[in-house]
Design an enzyme around this catalytic site. Sequence first.
Site, mmCIF file in Angstrom:
data_model
loop_
_atom_site.group_PDB
_atom_site.id
_atom_site.type_symbol
_atom_site.label_atom_id
_atom_site.label_comp_id
_atom_site.label_asym_id
_atom_site.label_seq_id
_atom_site.Cartn_x
_atom_site.Cartn_y
_atom_site.Cartn_z
ATOM 1 N N ASP A 416 0.599 -5.418 -6.364
ATOM 2 C CA ASP A 416 -0.778 -5.890 -6.409
ATOM 3 C C ASP A 416 -0.973 -7.132 -5.547
ATOM 4 O O ASP A 416 -0.103 -7.996 -5.451
ATOM 5 C CB ASP A 416 -1.136 -6.214 -7.872
ATOM 6 C CG ASP A 416 -2.523 -6.783 -8.021
ATOM 7 O OD1 ASP A 416 -3.488 -6.073 -7.682
ATOM 8 O OD2 ASP A 416 -2.650 -7.948 -8.463
ATOM 9 N N GLU A 469 -0.724 -3.164 -1.886
ATOM 10 C CA GLU A 469 -2.163 -3.360 -1.782
ATOM 11 C C GLU A 469 -2.352 -4.586 -0.889
ATOM 12 O O GLU A 469 -2.220 -5.716 -1.344
ATOM 13 C CB GLU A 469 -2.803 -3.595 -3.153
ATOM 14 C CG GLU A 469 -4.307 -3.712 -3.055
ATOM 15 C CD GLU A 469 -4.941 -4.602 -4.117
ATOM 16 O OE1 GLU A 469 -6.162 -4.524 -4.310
ATOM 17 O OE2 GLU A 469 -4.217 -5.396 -4.741
#
Length: 741
Positions: A416, A469
Amino acid sequence: MAKGRQKGGVQGAEGLIPAAQARAIADGAHGDPFAVLGPHRRGDSVVLVVFVPGAGQVTALQDGEEIALDPVQADGVFAGLLPQMAPYRLRAANAEAEWDFDDPYRFGPVLGEIDEYLLGEGTHRRLWQVLGARPMTREGVAGVHFAVWAPNAERVSVVGDFNIWDGRRHVMRRRGATGVWEIFLPGLDEGVAYKYEIRGQGGARLPLKADPVGFGAEHPPATASIVRRLPEKGADDGDWMSRRAALQSVEAPISIYEVHLGSWRRADHGMRPLSYLELADELVDYAAGMGFTHIELLPVSEHPFDDSWGYQPIGLYAPTVRHGTPQEFRALVAAAHRKGLGVILDWVPGHFPTDEHGLGRFDGTALYEHADPREGFHHDWNTLIYNYGRREVANYLISNALYWLEEYGADGLRVDAVASMLYRDYSRAEGEWLPNVQGGRENLEAIDLLQRMNTITYGEVPGILTAAEESTSYPGVSHPVDAGGLGFGYKWNMGWMNDTLSYIQKDPIYRKHHHHQMTFGLLYGFSENFILPISHDEVVHGKGSMIAKMPGEGDDKFANLRAYYSFMWTHPGKKLLFMGCEFAQGREWAHQRSLDWHQLEMAQHRGIQALVRDLNRLYRETPALHVNDCRSEGFEWLEANDADRSVYAYLRHGRAGDAPVAVALNFTPVERTGYRLGLPAAGGWEEIFNSDAAYYGGGNRGNMGGVTAEANPWHGQAQSATVTLPPLSAVIFRQKAPACE
């Protein structure tokens, strides 16, 4: 039967322990209780000192003898002489009760010299095998070994119901220069709640801390850690592990179903999230039946705040108790494997919350985080940033990545907010950040951490994947580390997502002015190994659901969405779709409620679900649509510039010998008949997919009998055919196999 009850000390208890030390033990102020408590040789004698607050008398039980220990002036401290240096038990009594127990201070260290060396060096790759709370047996006695890193603490204690949360009772042993404290507590087992009581420099008492390497936790809002056994090895994964490397390569069809476990489906009239075992049946069967190849789970690490969806974790080593135990989570992963599904876990090394029971100022100092908020605080999320340059912190994170892959059989990690890690000035104004040692904005320590994490995980766990990401143009995210890249297997294509969603939300009358938004992604489409993500972030915080984004009314909205999904599934790149998007949920996603499964009672929603299922099947069964997802030879434009009619057409190629497919999309509500489409081979071409099929909710317009390519050069091809492009739709053609003679 006791051989007799002896008096403990011939020289009296006061002579066996100095009064100052006894007082420090009783006050919980002694930094090295193992130097005082337990048995110690003194000349030819064996001196035993114990601390049992609340006891009126204490007796040592050794080899059938009862040796009475004498009280020392300090409350709860008793001392006496043992006949020999040998195992013993203790019996304590007061006016209300009598109890027998094993003295934790009679057991030696658990951590070995190699562990100590690797911990001190910050290179112990399997940190969970030495830190945390681990049930074990020592010298024939069952109990739990606790170990925690707190290098700047003056003393550390384990507390829980088992010692009435009294930090004086079980002060831990410091392990040299490593900063690790440990203790073996006999008589404890799985299910016990505990925390660490830490005294910082100068005796400062800190809030009780949960275990940074704890394998379990209490159900929020309670915040204690729970002693849990790790899942046993040998879970029944079918033959998945032997096939995993091939199924996760850049040449494989990868279609990911992103799931928030707490809201995918809820039980008991929406009051209860499904358990891991229920999900192992219902979620796994559904995702497999829909043709997805992987399930990606929003963070399952323990987190105190439901509204963070797991993105503010405190228990990085604990699967959230909201759905069950570690063993049950492992059962969910194994069930997915048996159905041919990989499991990707969302992993959050980019930040952690400031909750007082967490990692913040863990031992009274900025230990896991930076001391300077210009390096160590995210204003966007009100969270702390790991000090990636500290070897023990980097080791903690890299070991955690290995932990999920090895102990739970996870097949990959999606990391993330990588952009927030890569740049020191991420979302910061001038003066709110500090440059690196070279004067630049890159976070060199975070870059090194990510490179090492990828190198180690790929090297230690065959066949896994990692995905970033990452929303910037940082070069080489999915390139090998030895070529200067970050070493990820895949990168989320955030640019493609933003551009194409912007386009599809526009009224078709205006799309011709934004035609390039659908083609621009191919200019850089093979610079990384891309995943095309329609994730949870696109259907929350006022962005609306996917169907709500579509322009028009009624059937047109569904037609737009069918065309967009068809474009996504035929575009180079692996696929990711968030739950609920596959049946066009009407409402924006909300983590506290179930998806709106009742909408599948309506034909248009069932049509979108059927379309996604068929796109997954077509993608998996058609090599031209997946083999070269990440290579430029897999894509060839036929028509990229027909802005006036908002038409796009392209070829997808697989390996030599794989039949290519031709894709044509019409993003206006106007049917295009007689549209000439260039094709790479003469003869018959069958229409193998049409998003306007009645089965999906469309008007059944198209090319049901197929088309025939003739020697009329078009679109850079030697042949072409006239085709029908239904409104707001996609059609896919494949060359017909020669008829058997």
